[in-house]
Design an enzyme around this catalytic site. Structure first.
Site, PDB file in Angstrom:
ATOM      1  N   HIS A   1      28.282  55.620  31.468  1.00 14.19           N
ATOM      2  CA  HIS A   1      27.598  55.090  32.650  1.00 14.19           C
ATOM      3  C   HIS A   1      28.446  55.437  33.866  1.00 14.19           C
ATOM      4  O   HIS A   1      29.670  55.281  33.838  1.00 14.19           O
ATOM      5  CB  HIS A   1      27.460  53.572  32.503  1.00 14.19           C
ATOM      6  CG  HIS A   1      26.507  52.941  33.473  1.00 14.19           C
ATOM      7  ND1 HIS A   1      26.787  52.856  34.822  1.00 14.19           N
ATOM      8  CD2 HIS A   1      25.299  52.364  33.308  1.00 14.19           C
ATOM      9  CE1 HIS A   1      25.778  52.243  35.428  1.00 14.19           C
ATOM     10  NE2 HIS A   1      24.860  51.946  34.533  1.00 14.19           N
TER      11      HIS A   1
ATOM     12  N   ARG B   1      22.340  50.536  42.996  1.00 10.25           N
ATOM     13  CA  ARG B   1      21.809  51.747  43.643  1.00 10.25           C
ATOM     14  C   ARG B   1      20.305  51.639  43.834  1.00 10.25           C
ATOM     15  O   ARG B   1      19.756  52.127  44.813  1.00 10.25           O
ATOM     16  CB  ARG B   1      22.184  52.983  42.807  1.00 10.25           C
ATOM     17  CG  ARG B   1      23.649  53.364  42.977  1.00 10.25           C
ATOM     18  CD  ARG B   1      24.085  54.408  41.983  1.00 10.25           C
ATOM     19  NE  ARG B   1      24.375  53.850  40.669  1.00 10.25           N
ATOM     20  CZ  ARG B   1      24.024  54.391  39.513  1.00 10.25           C
ATOM     21  NH1 ARG B   1      23.378  55.526  39.495  1.00 10.25           N
ATOM     22  NH2 ARG B   1      24.325  53.795  38.374  1.00 10.25           N
TER      23      ARG B   1
END
Ligand SMILES: Cc1cc2nc3c(=O)[nH]c(=O)nc-3n(C[C@H](O)[C@H](O)[C@H](O)COP(=O)(O)OP(=O)(O)OC[C@H]3O[C@@H](n4cnc5c(N)ncnc54)[C@H](O)[C@@H]3O)c2cc1C
Length: 604
Positions: A236, A256
């Site tokens: 990740h 995000r």
């Protein structure tokens, strides 16, 4: 003869995360006796840690979304190596599974007109993740547990399976020990569902907790089942990098999705510098358009911070390697900048990302509403696992099913965020249903006393060895360092071959490991028992990664940086040979039917 208690059931589910609980609920609705066993306490599986949400094409926020777009996104994200049948079933069935969860009591965040709210996530074309702030997994596990307990499922907590028992090519049950007293337990079962989650503890930097030592993968492999796609380990892009004690803890992609941006030490949004051809048409080419996308403008394209995880992780590594990283070896992730756009930005961030706010405040003394976070890649998810039939989830061993993170197929070379929680619901349900049907048709198999005796003897051996010889923690730590350094985000043939040599040495050292104390709550003993699983999955990852002579999705080889058309059509499959050796084979990926190929073309 070892002493043990015997608990027979029709269906044995190993693992109490989302996949295991959903499987158990389904199996128990088909009127068979069902037990769930788990390594720690009920409610503590990884699923509870899930933050961002569940991907399902409900179309609540953008009516253009439907199963076809979700299917195409999943196939593209997986670099066309996914099992197409699983990707199809997943995209079609996920919306009903989410509605079912809601009907059982899950309280999702809502749209203004009262429907389940959905948020943006990497690789998903439209806002698709049903969520509860950034604590979606908690709501999911709470709902499944409540529902499952009322269905009459039995639970054995703090109970670890050591071996699957087999007879004549069929699974017959499992042999386990309990953490509290160290007693052995035998679970004869007509069908077994593996739902043991991931392998993150094979690496040094990981978002995974202590339980994730690849047990299900190793149990299945030693029982004769095939493993697939083991080279695809997801790193990740955003884990915490500072302070060292919390390095690897996940920073959700939801940051995000809500408008957070990635910058290097020069303040540059470096993700705009490298947009892959496959995604160019769908990605914003300027900051303004990217921002409008995160705010729901349907005419805008997504910002490059929402590209797939494999790509972002590599871009971050590049920035760090080329000297543009943050002070503690990461890059900057900034959500605080939205104060330039919103009058009440701090309040908005705390509402949308409450866990992230507390995580950084308490662990790093950073207020994310005011300053950027420092982040870097962390080992997060295993795309590879037990090879299963797409419809039934049965492995290559009769009566042995697998679902969730320990199964392979849905995510191909790279998983899209949010596609795991929906995977657990769709395929947990299917595995439970087919396992119950299998159990109804079959009686109990024959218990092989030799297998039981051998497993018990082997488990107790660390107590019998000379005290003072090497303990299990040093070996575990060494393995994690070697996997991180030699089979990590960027791989080469030479380093992977070296990793195999190191793993072989660690196998030998693990054979001699000794533990102190007695069998009650003995962490050293438990770690010694986990070692063989960690070594098995580490070897499988390395051998599969060596066999895939190209770069694709999460598997990046510096010595073979391009994609190869030949490897785009094969999966790497691993089986245990008759002499106990690990065999690696290339198998053709099932061909897409024309109508689904057409769907992918239409969604470009
Ligand atoms: C921090 C974090 C955030 C995430 N956020 C998201 C997200 O927002 N959306 C998303 O889709 N995915 C997310 N993921 C991924 C997702 O949470 C996991 O992939 C998923 O929960 C795995 O579920 P599972 O049911 O397969 O296994 P788990 O939930 O991992 O459960 C595994 C179970 O197996 C048991 N077990 C293991 N070995 C044994 C053994 N030998 N004997 C007995 N029991 C055993 C464990 O005790 C546990 O009960 C996140 C993951 C993490 C770590």
């Amino acid at each position: 003869m070892p002493e043990y208690q015997t608990h027979p059931y029709d269906v044995l589910v190993i693992g109490a995360g989302g996949a295991g609980l959903r499987a158990a609920i389904e199996a128990s609705s088909i009127v068979v006796s069902v037990v769930v066993i788990c390594k720690s306490l009920l409610g503590k599986a990884h699923t509870v840690m899930a933050e961002g949400g569940i991907a399902a094409a409900l179309g609540n926020v953008d009516e253009r979304d439907n199963w076809k777009v979700h299917f195409a996104d999943t196939m593209r994200g997986g670099q066309y190596l996914s099992n197409w049948r699983m990707a199809e079933l997943h995209a079609k069935e996920a919306p009903d599974c989410v509605r079912e969860l809601e009907a059982w009591g899950a309280l999702f965040d809502r749209t203004k007109d009262g429907r389940i709210l959905q948020r943006n996530f990497g690789g998903h074309r439209y806002p698709r993740l049903a969520h509860v702030g950034d604590r979606t997994g908690l709501e999911m596990i709470r709902t499944l547990q409540d529902h499952g307990i009322h269905q009459g499922i039995e639970v054995h907590m703090e109970c670890t399976v050591l071996r699957l028992l087999t007879d004549d090519g069929r699974v017959t049950g499992a042999f386990a020990y309990d953490r509290e007293r160290g007693r052995f337990l035998l679970f004869p079962a007509k069908a077994v569902v593996l739902a043991t989650g991931g392998i993150g503890r094979a690496y040094k930097i990981t978002s995974n907790s202590w339980e994730y030592t690849g047990d299900g993968h190793a149990l299945a492999y030693h029982a004769g089942a095939a493993l697939m796609d083991m080279e695809f380990v997801q790193f990740h892009p955003t884990g915490m990098v500072w302070p060292p004690s919390v390095c690897g803890i996940l920073v959700t992609e939801g940051v995000r999705g809500e408008g957070g941006v990635l910058r290097n030490s020069q303040g540059r949004r470096f993700m705009f510098d490298d947009i892959p051809e496959l995604y160019r048409a769908q990605t914003a080419d300027n900051e303004e358009e990217g921002w409008r996308y995160t705010q729901g403008d349907k005419n805008a394209r997504r910002p490059p911070e929402l590209l797939t995880r494999d790509h972002i992780a590599r871009c971050i590594v590049r920035e760090i390697k080329e000297g543009r990283g943050s002070p503690h070896g990461g890059v900057f992730l900034d959500i605080s900048w939205i104060k330039d756009r919103f009058p009440h930005a701090a309040e908005h961030i705390r509402k949308k990302l409450p866990s992230m706010y507390h995580q950084f405040k308490q662990l790093a003394d950073i207020d994310i509403t005011k300053e950027p976070m420092e982040v870097g890649p962390t080992t997060h998810y295993m795309m590879g696992g037990v090879q299963v039939d797409g419809d039934t989830q049965m492995s290559t061993v009769a009566g042995l099913f697998a679902a969730g993170e320990c199964a392979a197929g849905l995510h191909g070379a790279n998983r899209l965020g949010g596609n795991s929680l929906s995977d657990l619901l769709v395929f947990g349900k299917r595995a439970g249903s087919y396992a119950a049907c299998f159990a109804k048709e079959q009686g109990h198999g024959r218990m092989d006393q030799d297998q039981i005796n051998q497993t018990a003897e082997c488990a107790l051996r660390p107590f019998e060895r000379i005290k003072g010889s090497e303990g299990p923690y040093q070996i575990q730590q060494k393995l994690q360092e070697k996997m991180q350094d030699l089979v990590g985000i960027v791989r080469t043939e030479g380093e992977m071959k070296l990793a195999l040599t190191e793993i072989a040495i660690l196998y030998e050292r693990a054979e001699k490991v000794s533990v102190e104390g007695n069998r009650e709550y003995n962490n050293g003993w438990h770690t010694a028992l986990d070692l063989s699983n960690l070594l098995t999955v580490s070897e499988a990852i390395t051998r599969a990664a060596l066999e895939r002579e190209e770069s694709r999705g999460a598997h990046f080889r510096e010595d073979r940086p391009a994609k190869s058309a030949e490897f785009g059509k094969i999966n790497i499959v691993i089986r245990k040979g008759s002499n106990g050796e690990m065999q690696v084979k290339r198998e053709p990926n099932p061909e897409l039917p024309p109508e689904l190929r057409q769907t992918i073309e239409e969604m470009k």
